[in-house]
Structures are given as C-alpha cells and as structure tokens.
Design a protein around this motif. Structure first.
Motif, mmCIF file in Angstrom:
data_model
loop_
_atom_site.group_PDB
_atom_site.id
_atom_site.type_symbol
_atom_site.label_atom_id
_atom_site.label_comp_id
_atom_site.label_asym_id
_atom_site.label_seq_id
_atom_site.Cartn_x
_atom_site.Cartn_y
_atom_site.Cartn_z
ATOM 1 N N VAL A 1 0.851 -1.185 0.000
ATOM 2 C CA VAL A 1 0.000 0.000 0.000
ATOM 3 C C VAL A 1 0.889 1.237 0.000
ATOM 4 C CG1 VAL A 1 -1.809 1.263 1.209
ATOM 5 C CG2 VAL A 1 -1.802 -1.245 1.248
ATOM 6 N N GLY A 2 0.727 2.079 -1.028
ATOM 7 C CA GLY A 2 1.535 3.292 -1.154
ATOM 8 C C GLY A 2 2.424 3.229 -2.373
ATOM 9 N N SER A 3 1.846 3.510 -3.541
ATOM 10 C CA SER A 3 2.585 3.329 -4.791
ATOM 11 C C SER A 3 3.811 4.231 -4.870
ATOM 12 C CB SER A 3 1.665 3.585 -5.993
ATOM 13 O OG SER A 3 1.076 4.874 -5.917
ATOM 14 N N ARG A 4 3.723 5.443 -4.340
ATOM 15 C CA ARG A 4 4.872 6.347 -4.382
ATOM 16 C C ARG A 4 6.013 5.806 -3.533
ATOM 17 N NH1 ARG A 4 4.851 12.822 -2.752
ATOM 18 N NH2 ARG A 4 7.052 13.213 -3.235
ATOM 19 N N PHE A 5 5.694 5.276 -2.361
ATOM 20 C CA PHE A 5 6.714 4.741 -1.464
ATOM 21 C C PHE A 5 7.373 3.499 -2.055
ATOM 22 C CE2 PHE A 5 8.158 1.998 1.982
ATOM 23 C CZ PHE A 5 8.871 2.877 2.786
ATOM 24 N N TRP A 6 6.574 2.591 -2.618
ATOM 25 C CA TRP A 6 7.086 1.299 -3.055
ATOM 26 C C TRP A 6 7.603 1.296 -4.489
ATOM 27 C CZ3 TRP A 6 8.089 -1.742 0.741
ATOM 28 C CH2 TRP A 6 7.282 -1.766 1.883
ATOM 29 N N LYS A 7 7.409 2.385 -5.231
ATOM 30 C CA LYS A 7 7.781 2.406 -6.651
ATOM 31 C C LYS A 7 9.260 2.089 -6.852
ATOM 32 C CE LYS A 7 7.720 5.259 -10.836
ATOM 33 N NZ LYS A 7 9.117 4.953 -11.191
ATOM 34 N N GLY A 8 10.129 2.697 -6.055
ATOM 35 C CA GLY A 8 11.561 2.463 -6.217
ATOM 36 C C GLY A 8 11.937 1.011 -6.007
ATOM 37 N N LEU A 9 11.333 0.374 -5.017
ATOM 38 C CA LEU A 9 11.613 -1.034 -4.757
ATOM 39 C C LEU A 9 11.106 -1.902 -5.898
ATOM 40 C CD1 LEU A 9 12.557 -3.305 -2.864
ATOM 41 C CD2 LEU A 9 10.280 -3.261 -1.817
ATOM 42 N N ARG A 10 9.906 -1.619 -6.374
ATOM 43 C CA ARG A 10 9.346 -2.395 -7.482
ATOM 44 C C ARG A 10 10.209 -2.248 -8.736
ATOM 45 N NH1 ARG A 10 4.142 -5.213 -7.981
ATOM 46 N NH2 ARG A 10 3.614 -3.826 -9.683
ATOM 47 N N ASP A 11 10.641 -1.025 -9.012
ATOM 48 C CA ASP A 11 11.490 -0.801 -10.189
ATOM 49 C C ASP A 11 12.820 -1.537 -10.048
ATOM 50 O OD1 ASP A 11 9.512 0.776 -11.234
ATOM 51 O OD2 ASP A 11 10.490 2.689 -10.745
ATOM 52 N N TRP A 12 13.403 -1.516 -8.842
ATOM 53 C CA TRP A 12 14.683 -2.192 -8.613
ATOM 54 C C TRP A 12 14.525 -3.704 -8.790
ATOM 55 C CZ3 TRP A 12 16.063 -5.539 -4.494
ATOM 56 C CH2 TRP A 12 17.415 -5.896 -4.473
ATOM 57 N N ILE A 13 13.436 -4.251 -8.316
ATOM 58 C CA ILE A 13 13.201 -5.687 -8.478
ATOM 59 C C ILE A 13 13.142 -6.055 -9.954
ATOM 60 C CG2 ILE A 13 11.458 -7.501 -8.175
ATOM 61 C CD1 ILE A 13 10.867 -6.267 -5.425
ATOM 62 N N ARG A 14 12.442 -5.238 -10.728
ATOM 63 C CA ARG A 14 12.302 -5.529 -12.163
ATOM 64 C C ARG A 14 13.588 -5.222 -12.937
ATOM 65 N NH1 ARG A 14 7.084 -6.541 -13.607
ATOM 66 N NH2 ARG A 14 5.456 -5.950 -12.129
ATOM 67 N N GLY B 1 18.468 -12.010 -13.848
ATOM 68 C CA GLY B 1 18.032 -13.404 -13.857
ATOM 69 C C GLY B 1 18.064 -14.079 -12.502
ATOM 70 N N THR B 2 18.062 -13.273 -11.416
ATOM 71 C CA THR B 2 18.115 -13.866 -10.080
ATOM 72 C C THR B 2 16.730 -14.232 -9.556
ATOM 73 O OG1 THR B 2 18.058 -11.669 -9.049
ATOM 74 C CG2 THR B 2 20.228 -12.636 -9.507
ATOM 75 N N ILE B 3 15.675 -13.808 -10.258
ATOM 76 C CA ILE B 3 14.316 -14.225 -9.934
ATOM 77 C C ILE B 3 13.625 -14.638 -11.230
ATOM 78 C CG2 ILE B 3 14.098 -12.766 -7.886
ATOM 79 C CD1 ILE B 3 12.495 -10.784 -9.567
ATOM 80 N N SER B 4 12.501 -15.305 -11.104
ATOM 81 C CA SER B 4 11.745 -15.754 -12.274
ATOM 82 C C SER B 4 10.888 -14.622 -12.829
ATOM 83 C CB SER B 4 10.846 -16.937 -11.896
ATOM 84 O OG SER B 4 11.631 -18.027 -11.436
#
Length: 271
Positions: free
Chosen positions: A195-208, A215-218
C-alpha cells in the motif's frame, strides 16, 4: 495515575524502571556463546522457546480468517498513511477478517484502531525490544514474544494475507519473508499487498530492473506483490485471491475424485 516509568514487556513478564534488563532475550541468545557452562544451559532455552510457540498457538488457534498489517511504528496520527492504515483496518474488519499487527504504535496502532472501531477483532503480537515499547491501546487480544522467529511463525501461520504499508527494516523483513514463502510454495493462500505506490515504486522498479534483469528471480516473481493506494482495493485483492484459491482447490479435488473413480472402474473390469 498512569505510571510514567519506562516499560518493557518480555513474553508474559513486564519490567519497569531500573528493573529493565540491559539486554533482550533474543540478544542474549544470539550475541555470543558465553562460558563453557552454557553448553549445559542452552538446551533449557528450548523449553522457553517451546512455551512461546504453545502460548502463540493457544492464543491464535481460533481467530478465523485473519490479515496481518505491517507498517512503520513512527508514523503519527493524522498523517495520510496513518489514516489509510486505519481505514484498511476498518474495512478488513467489516469484511469479516481479524486484523493482526505487530502491536506497536504508528501504522500498527492505526490498523488495530480501525478494526476495533469497526467492531472487528484486533490482535497485537508484540516483541521484546531494547527500547521501551508496549502494546498499543487498540488491541483486544495481545501477547509479547521474546523471540522474533516465534513471532514470525505466528504471523504467517494464522494470516491469510499480508498488507504492507510504508515502513522500515522490520517491515521490509516481514515483506521479503512472506514473498520468499510464496515464491517457494511454502504458503499457497497468501496474497501480499503493498500500500503506497509512491513509497514502493523504487523497490518495485529495482526488483524488475535489477533482480529480474540479472536473472536472479523468475519472470513471474514481481507479480507476487500487488500494489495499490486504495483501501477498498486492498480488500478486493485479498477476497479475489482467496476465491481463486478455493476454486483451484475444488477443481483439483474434482480431478482427483474422477481419477480415483476411473482407477476403481479399471480394477473392476480387470477382475
């Protein structure tokens, strides 16, 4: 008159003022081996750990459908995230879910408060910390654990979903533990909602951009986390996930029944 001295809870124990130990139970377990006589003493700690599991299982075994809500202990009442957490707690409660938090202040308190004010069940699972912190005032059922790993087991075992609001290291720890359990198939009923797209955006972008790119995740792993800013959508995501799971389990059971009937028919024809 309210006692103004510092307070620390450690399992069923409460310490105040000068009686507060210099270290926590977790710290004493993990920090060092100590003298050789601990070889004979450490096994007895297993009994204390066992007792925490027994207390937790006994407390939570009949809570029904529940959702754990995580977030910063530092967020203040009146801030947008506090109000959103309170709204989420209320909507989860009116949808029939028990709300479980870490029992502390901030966004945990907000979710407990929302659930309690909506007439739902509000639970807090606290932890002994080096600094004073007691369970918040909006909890119907609460327990303070000594060991983090026991507390984590309770969150996962008795929740059907995690809702993760902005938070610090503790929140990140719970988030990635949940995602790992889902990714590895250890839990199958477990939507994780950020919950909180602005807060989590950086983490989501880094994961992708980093984990997936390296290739460390599927490819499907980033989709294990849902992202929203809306309290109603939080409840909808959780409900839909559980409906989909129930449908899959029903279909799997039906296929298993059909296979069993076919095998029985084949055995009958052979005889």
């Amino acid at each position: 008159m309210k006692d103004s001295r510092k307070t620390r809870s450690a399992g069923p124990l409460t310490y105040r003022g000068d009686a507060i130990p210099a270290t926590t139970t977790d710290q004493r377990l993990l920090e060092s081996r100590g003298p050789a006589d601990w070889v004979h003493t450490d096994p007895w700690r297993v009994l204390r750990i066992q007792s925490e599991f027994v207390e937790g299982f006994g407390l939570l075994s009949e809570v029904g459908h529940a959702v754990s809500v995580f977030g910063s202990a530092r967020s203040k009442p009146g801030t947008p995230h506090y109000e959103l957490s309170q709204e989420i707690g209320g909507k989860l409660a009116t949808s029939g879910y028990t709300v479980i938090t870490g029992g502390g202040p901030g966004l945990m308190e907000a979710a407990n408060r929302g659930a309690q004010e909506a007439g739902g069940t509000s639970i807090g699972l606290g932890i002994e910390l080096p600094f004073e912190q007691s369970l918040n005032d909006h909890i119907d059922i609460g327990v303070t654990f000594r060991y983090f790993f026991v507390r984590k087991t309770m969150f996962v075992k008795y929740s059907q979903a995690f809702v993760v609001l902005p938070g610090g290291f503790g929140t990140m720890d719970e988030l990635f533990e949940a995602i790992t359990l889902v990714q590895t198939g250890k839990v199958t009923r477990f939507p994780v909602v950020l919950v909180g797209s602005r807060f989590w955006k950086g983490l989501r972008d880094w994961i992708r951009d980093s984990l997936l790119e390296e290739g460390t995740i599927s490819p499907d792993d980033p989709d294990l986390m849902h992202l929203t800013d809306d309290a109603d959508e939080v409840v909808d995501i959780i409900r839909k996930s559980h409906v989909d799971l129930a449908r899959r389990e029903f279909e799997a059971g039906r296929v298993a029944d059909e296979a069993a009937d076919l095998q029985a028919a084949e055995r009958a024809s052979d005889s």
